[in-house]
Each structure stands twice: as structure tokens, then as C-alpha cells.
Design a protein around this motif. Structure first.
Motif, short mmCIF file in Angstrom:
data_model
loop_
_atom_site.label_atom_id
_atom_site.label_comp_id
_atom_site.label_asym_id
_atom_site.label_seq_id
_atom_site.Cartn_x
_atom_site.Cartn_y
_atom_site.Cartn_z
N LEU A 218 0.77 -1.18 0.13
CA LEU A 218 0.03 0.07 0.00
C LEU A 218 0.74 1.15 -0.06
O LEU A 218 0.47 2.26 -0.61
N GLY A 219 2.09 1.40 0.45
CA GLY A 219 3.05 2.24 0.67
C GLY A 219 4.07 1.78 1.28
O GLY A 219 4.13 0.81 1.90
N SER A 220 5.19 2.92 1.57
CA SER A 220 6.35 2.69 2.24
C SER A 220 6.71 3.83 3.06
O SER A 220 6.46 5.26 2.58
N GLY A 221 7.72 4.09 3.81
CA GLY A 221 8.04 5.26 4.39
C GLY A 221 9.08 4.68 5.62
O GLY A 221 9.32 3.61 6.16
N GLU A 222 9.86 5.65 6.09
CA GLU A 222 10.86 5.47 7.30
C GLU A 222 9.94 6.04 8.49
O GLU A 222 9.27 6.81 8.61
N VAL A 223 10.19 4.99 9.71
CA VAL A 223 9.67 5.30 10.98
C VAL A 223 10.68 4.98 11.95
O VAL A 223 11.67 4.35 11.92
N ILE A 224 10.74 5.99 12.82
CA ILE A 224 11.68 5.96 14.17
C ILE A 224 10.67 5.56 15.44
O ILE A 224 9.78 6.03 15.80
#
Length: 228
Positions: A218-224
Motif C-alpha cells: 500500500l505504501g512505504s516510508g521510514e519510521v523512528i
């Protein structure tokens, strides 16, 4: 999608050791190590951090071992210092190495991935993994892997491969690990560790959802994630 430098990681497999009374009671060819007993416990430490404990007959996989540099492996037997050695997974096929106990010499050795020595850590241990309301089979894991590889085709991240379900019930694809969907209970997250410090951990995440019999990104991203 960001092009951060990911942390390359691999796996150490600890093959099962046994206690053969004839060999344990025989001559010791080592001047620094000794034979284990029936109730013995080996401890393996990676860069001074406890990574695994191993008892007679157990096969243990140590995941997330840094594969972008040499690491120090320290071994203790029944609480006593036993031996230490350096491992460089950059030189190992698929960033994995297997150690088995050389009886008589009583050293843990890496002589290649030899299943006859008990190097079976890459095999799937369970047939399903449970993430909230999701029951993920090995076939599901392979479909998730295929969808992720298609999505990442033009990216610089390492490709998910070798989908397995480990003995803890976690789906692993080399450096990638499947996790629950967090606040989205109808989704799962395929995660890659990008960076880590004492303050927190930076992950690259792919949001996965099952549509019919297929899995889609569905999507992607960076997470802290901040460590407490």
C-alpha cells in the motif's frame, strides 16, 4: 522512498552439540577449552551482548548479526569464559555462517554450511505465524515477498529473499522482518532496520494488505521507534 544506508545483517547458526561419553572422557586435544556435560549451557555473545544460550541437542539461530563489519563472538560454558573469535559475514554466502562443536578439540568451528553437522537454521521451523487477526502461512510469506520484490525493483534496498517462519513464529526474509500492522489491524508491515542508536531505531517499512488471495504493497516510508 528515501535512500538511507541500511544496516546489513546476517545470521549465525549454532548447530546442536551432543555429549558422547566416549569422546568426553577421552583425551582433550585442546589446552584452552574442555568438554561439556549433560547439563551444560553454552552462552554466545555478539560484541559483548548476550545473543543466545544453547543446551544439548538444540539448534539456535542468531539473527540480526551485523554483516557490514567484523564482530566478536564470545563463548562461555556453564558461566566460565570458554573461547572467542571474530566473524566477518561479508565473506560468507548469503551473510550466514554455521558453527558446530568439534569434539575432541572442543572448539566451535565454521567450516561452511554443512547440514550433516546440523546446520539447518535456515529451514522453516513453523508452518504458520500469527499477527493479530492474521494467520500467515509460508505460502503467504512467499506472496508477500514477491509483492515486496516487485515494489522494490527500482530501489537500492536489499531485496527480501528466502522467506521462512522461525521457531519464534516470526516471518523473516533475510534482513526484512514481518510485523503486525500497528494501528491498522487489517495490514501487516514488512520492516528493514536502517539505523539504530541508544535513543531509538529507524526502520524502513512497507505496508502490506491482503486483497483476495494476493498481497499488495500500500505504501512505504521510514519510521523512528524511540527506545525506552
Amino acid at each position: 522512498m528515501s535512500h538511507a544506508l541500511w544496516l546489513l545483517a546476517g545470521t549465525l547458526c549454532i548447530a546442536p552439540f551432543r555429549v558422547d561419553s566416549a569422546k568426553v572422557g577421552g583425551p582433550n586435544m585442546s589446552t584452552t577449552t574442555w568438554a561439556p556435560g549433560e547439563g551444560s549451557v553454552y552462552e554466545f555473545r555478539i560484541d559483548n551482548k548476550l545473543a543466545a544460550t544453547v543446551r544439548v541437542g538444540e539448534t539456535i539461530a542468531i539473527p540480526d548479526v551485523p554483516a557490514d563489519r567484523r564482530v566478536m563472538v564470545g563463548v562461555r560454558l556453564d558461566g566460565r569464559p570458554y573461547e572467542s573469535f571474530r566473524v566477518d559475514l561479508r565473506k560468507e554466502p548469503e551473510q550466514r555462517a554455521c558453527f558446530w562443536l568439534y569434539e575432541g578439540y572442543w572448539h566451535w568451528v565454521n567450516a561452511g554450511w554443512d547440514e550433516s553437522k546440523g546446520c539447518s537454521c535456515a529451514d522453516t521451523c513453523k508452518t504458520t505465524a500469527t499477527y493479530g487477526k492474521h494467520s500467515v502461512t509460508l505460502a503467504d510469506a512467499q506472496r508477500i515477498q514477491a509483492a515486496a520484490r516487485k515494489y522494490l525493483a527500482k530501489e537500492s534496498f536489499p531485496m527480501p529473499s528466502g522467506a521462512t517462519i522461525d521457531c519464534e513464529g516470526v516471518v523473516r526474509m533475510r534482513q526484512w522482518i514481518l510485523a503486525d500492522g500497528g494501528t491498522h489491524d487489517d495490514e501487516l508491515r514488512l520492516t528493514l532496520r536502517v539505523a539504530e542508536s541508544k535513543a531509538g531505531r529507524l526502520l524502513q517499512e512497507l505496508r502490506m494488505k491482503k486483497v483476495g488471495n494476493e498481497w499488495q504493497v500500500l505504501g512505504s516510508g521510514e519510521v523512528i521507534y524511540h527506545l525506552r
